[in-house]
Structures are given as structure tokens and as C-alpha cells.
Design an enzyme around this catalytic site. Structure first.
Site, short mmCIF file in Angstrom:
data_model
loop_
_atom_site.label_atom_id
_atom_site.label_comp_id
_atom_site.label_asym_id
_atom_site.label_seq_id
_atom_site.Cartn_x
_atom_site.Cartn_y
_atom_site.Cartn_z
N VAL A 264 -4.55 -7.28 -7.16
CA VAL A 264 -4.67 -6.30 -6.08
C VAL A 264 -5.79 -6.76 -5.15
O VAL A 264 -6.74 -7.40 -5.57
CB VAL A 264 -4.95 -4.89 -6.67
CG1 VAL A 264 -6.28 -4.85 -7.40
CG2 VAL A 264 -4.90 -3.83 -5.61
N ASP B 149 -5.00 1.65 2.42
CA ASP B 149 -3.90 0.77 2.04
C ASP B 149 -4.49 -0.29 1.12
O ASP B 149 -5.66 -0.61 1.21
CB ASP B 149 -3.28 0.07 3.25
CG ASP B 149 -2.74 1.06 4.28
OD1 ASP B 149 -3.29 1.09 5.38
OD2 ASP B 149 -1.79 1.76 3.95
N THR B 150 -3.68 -0.84 0.26
CA THR B 150 -4.07 -1.91 -0.63
C THR B 150 -2.84 -2.76 -0.84
O THR B 150 -1.73 -2.24 -0.84
CB THR B 150 -4.55 -1.35 -2.00
OG1 THR B 150 -5.69 -0.51 -1.78
CG2 THR B 150 -4.93 -2.45 -2.95
N VAL B 151 -3.00 -4.06 -1.01
CA VAL B 151 -1.86 -4.90 -1.33
C VAL B 151 -1.97 -5.33 -2.77
O VAL B 151 -3.06 -5.37 -3.35
CB VAL B 151 -1.77 -6.14 -0.40
CG1 VAL B 151 -1.74 -5.71 1.05
CG2 VAL B 151 -2.92 -7.11 -0.65
N GLY C 147 0.78 -1.22 0.00
CA GLY C 147 0.00 0.00 0.00
C GLY C 147 0.81 1.28 0.00
O GLY C 147 1.95 1.32 0.45
#
Length: 330
Positions: free
Chosen positions: A181, A164-166, A8
Site C-alpha cells: 500500500v 485516497d490510497t493505492v 483508493g
């Protein structure tokens, strides 16, 4: 072969930096192990993101941010550069690994259903949960981690946002690329909200090389509404395929297509970051590049010739508009 992951773009806590780097390393190692066994890029990307989803440090899967109602709703998508297959789930509940549901949708999207029906590439809410249950991907587990609940209680009193993002991008032994994602979305989001992680062309993009252009893969993080408004992920991929310099393409994209976008005039603060790769079809050369306009972004990567992953938290000076950096993988 190459894999890159991120946890993120936002304001990553310095106290959690060792935990971020540890999970980044595990995700890279798990994906590279698959690639060395002959797995394709999509399998490797999904495996990397599964590791990230299972760790409560990240805002994806277990440990995701909670909605305004104190529940977990996740978004995820995956795109295969070889087949152009895409699958996504949005605002899902009870699915431990949303990326696996997204991958299953992508895998099934290339075959018509009985009676010639077109298979879905995106499912949301209860429909996504029912579909996942039918395919053995629904676990009905408690995805609320202790830290996420503590954050929820704090944010309920502050009403502030965290995003946040992975994600992951990869190249397999055949030169095919994939990107994925997964995200729990912003803290205190309205239930039913779907972010960029589930939207085609917004959270991730992957396309294999042609005779005229290189292979490209991108995974993006930040404020979903801003990313969707500007479509920077697909614009970045287009710039990379059209320009000889990946650094110039990524930097120009974040500056002109994001920071200077007329579609973001209503926002005082802008948040986005991305990891990208470019693979030349003839030489097999792979270039990796990352950039973010946020204070920080957690990144990990590993090539098939490396003994261990490279992990780091990229941090931007308050005087800089963005950080943009990368290197030639091989």
C-alpha cells in the site's frame, strides 16, 4: 497467478474514471508480466504500486496530496506472505517511489545487522530519507503535480479532507502471496502525520497458507486514523482464515469491526475499503473479494490466463451501508 490493485476508497471523480481505469490496467499488466517471468509476489506487488505512484492521477508518490505546509509526505508498506517480512516508510519526502523503500526494508528485515543489531521495519521523516539515499532510492524529485497543487489551493480555502490510497495484492507461481500500500495521506494533513499505509497490520497484510488455513492478502484504503483504530485489515485476514466464506468474512469485518466499532463513535463519516484474496493450499483455488463503505472505489485485477485486465469503479448507492462483491478467480 493473480494480481489485484486499487486506487483508493473515497469519492472518485466520474470525469477521471477513464484515467483511473487506464492506470489500474497498466499496473496489472506490469505486475503480471513480472509474474509470468517468474518473479515472486512481493516483486509483482511492488511493481504494480510503482506504476500507481508514478501516475499523477493517484494520491501516492508523484501527485500526492499536499500537507498543510504545501509539501509532499508519503507513507508506504509491503508485507511478504512467505517470509512474513514487513517494511514501511512514513512521512517521507524526496522518495519518488516509497513502495520501493518499503520493500527494501522488508527484504533487509530478515537479516541481523553487524554486532547483532535488529534491522528496522519502519522508518519515518528524515531518517527514512537518509536511509533511502544510502541505498540509492532517494531521488529528491519534485513530487508536486499541477493537479495536486490546484487541489491544495482549493482545500486551503475549504479546509476539507480527501483520502485516497493505492495498493496491490498478488499470488505468484509458487502460491506465495504479498500485499502492499502507498499513500500521500489526507489533504492538508499536519506535517509528520503517519497514516495506515505505513503502520504494521493496518494498511496491508499477507500470510501464506498453512496446513490449517488458506493464504490471505489484504490491502486497505480510507481514513487512516479510523483504519488504525479498528485494525480492520488484520481482523479481516483473521476472519478469512477462520471462515469458509470469504464474502461473509469481509462483509462481517466491515460491518461489525468497522461501521459498528465503539472506537469510531466520535466520527460522523466513516471511510474504508479493501481488496482481499484467499488461496486454498490444496486445490490452488483463488477467490478475490472487495468491499467499501465509501461512495466509490477504483479496482483492477488480472489472472495469468486473462488476455487483459479487468478494471472498474465500484459505486455504492446512498441507501446501502456498503458494497461487497467478488468472484472465484480459478
Amino acid at each position: 497467478m493473480f494480481i489485484a490493485v486499487h486506487v483508493g476508497a473515497g469519492n472518485l471523480s466520474r470525469s477521471k474514471e477513464p484515467r483511473y481505469r487506464a492506470v489500474l490496467a497498466r499496473a496489472c499488466e506490469a505486475a503480471m508480466e513480472l509474474l509470468k517471468q517468474g518473479a515472486n509476489a512481493s516483486d509483482a506487488v511492488a511493481r504494480a504500486i510503482t506504476v500507481l505512484e508514478d501516475d499523477p492521477t493517484t494520491n501516492a508518490g508523484y501527485g500526492s496530496n499536499l500537507t498543510l505546509h504545501g509539501t509532499v509526505e508519503c507513507d508506504a508498506s509491503l508485507m511478504d506472505g512467505k517470509t512474513n517480512a514487513f517494511g514501511a516508510v512514513g512521512a517521507t519526502t524526496g522518495i519518488k517511489n516509497p513502495i520501493l523503500a518499503a520493500k527494501k526494508l522488508a527484504d533487509d528485515s530478515t537479516q541481523l545487522l553487524p554486532l547483532g543489531r535488529v534491522p528496522p521495519i519502519m522508518l519515518t521523516g528524515q531518517g527514512a530519507s537518509d536511509w533511502a539515499k544510502h541505498h540509492g532510492l532517494y531521488t529528491d524529485v519534485n513530487l508536486i503535480a499541477e493537479e495536486a497543487f490546484d487541489t491544495y489551493m482549493k482545500h486551503m480555502s475549504m479546509l476539507c479532507e480527501v483520502h485516497d490510497t493505492v495498493g496491490a495484492i498478488g499470488v505468484d507461481s509458487e502460491g506465495h502471496v504479498a500485499a502492499g500500500v502507498s499513500s500521500g495521506g489526507i489533504s492538508l494533513k499536519v506535517p509528520g502525520r503517519v497514516g495506515e499505509a505505513a503502520v504494521y497490520g493496518s494498511g496491508c497484510w499477507a500470510q501464506d497458507a498453512t496446513d490449517e488455513s488458506p493464504a490471505v492478502a489484504c490491502s486497505t484504503s480510507g481514513t487512516g486514523e479510523q483504519i488504525m483504530r479498528t485494525m480492520i485489515t488484520t481482523k479481516c485476514a483473521q476472519r478469512i482464515t477462520q471462515e469458509d466464506n470469504i464474502q461473509s468474512a469481509v462483509t462481517t469485518c466491515l460491518q461489525k469491526d468497522f461501521l459498528d466499532s465503539p472506537f469510531l463513535r466520535m466520527y460522523d463519516d466513516k471511510s474504508a475499503g479493501m481488496i482481499t484474496l484467499c488461496r486454498d493450499k490444496l486445490s490452488g483455488r483463488i477467490e478475490f473479494w472487495y468491499a467499501h463503505v465509501t461512495e466509490s472505489m477504483g479496482i483492477g485485477c488480472m489472472s495469468s490466463t486473462a488476455k487483459k485486465p479487468k478494471t472498474f469503479i465500484s459505486r455504492k448507492s446512498s441507501n446501502d451501508a456498503m458494497i461487497s462483491a467478488g468472484w472465484l478467480v480459478h
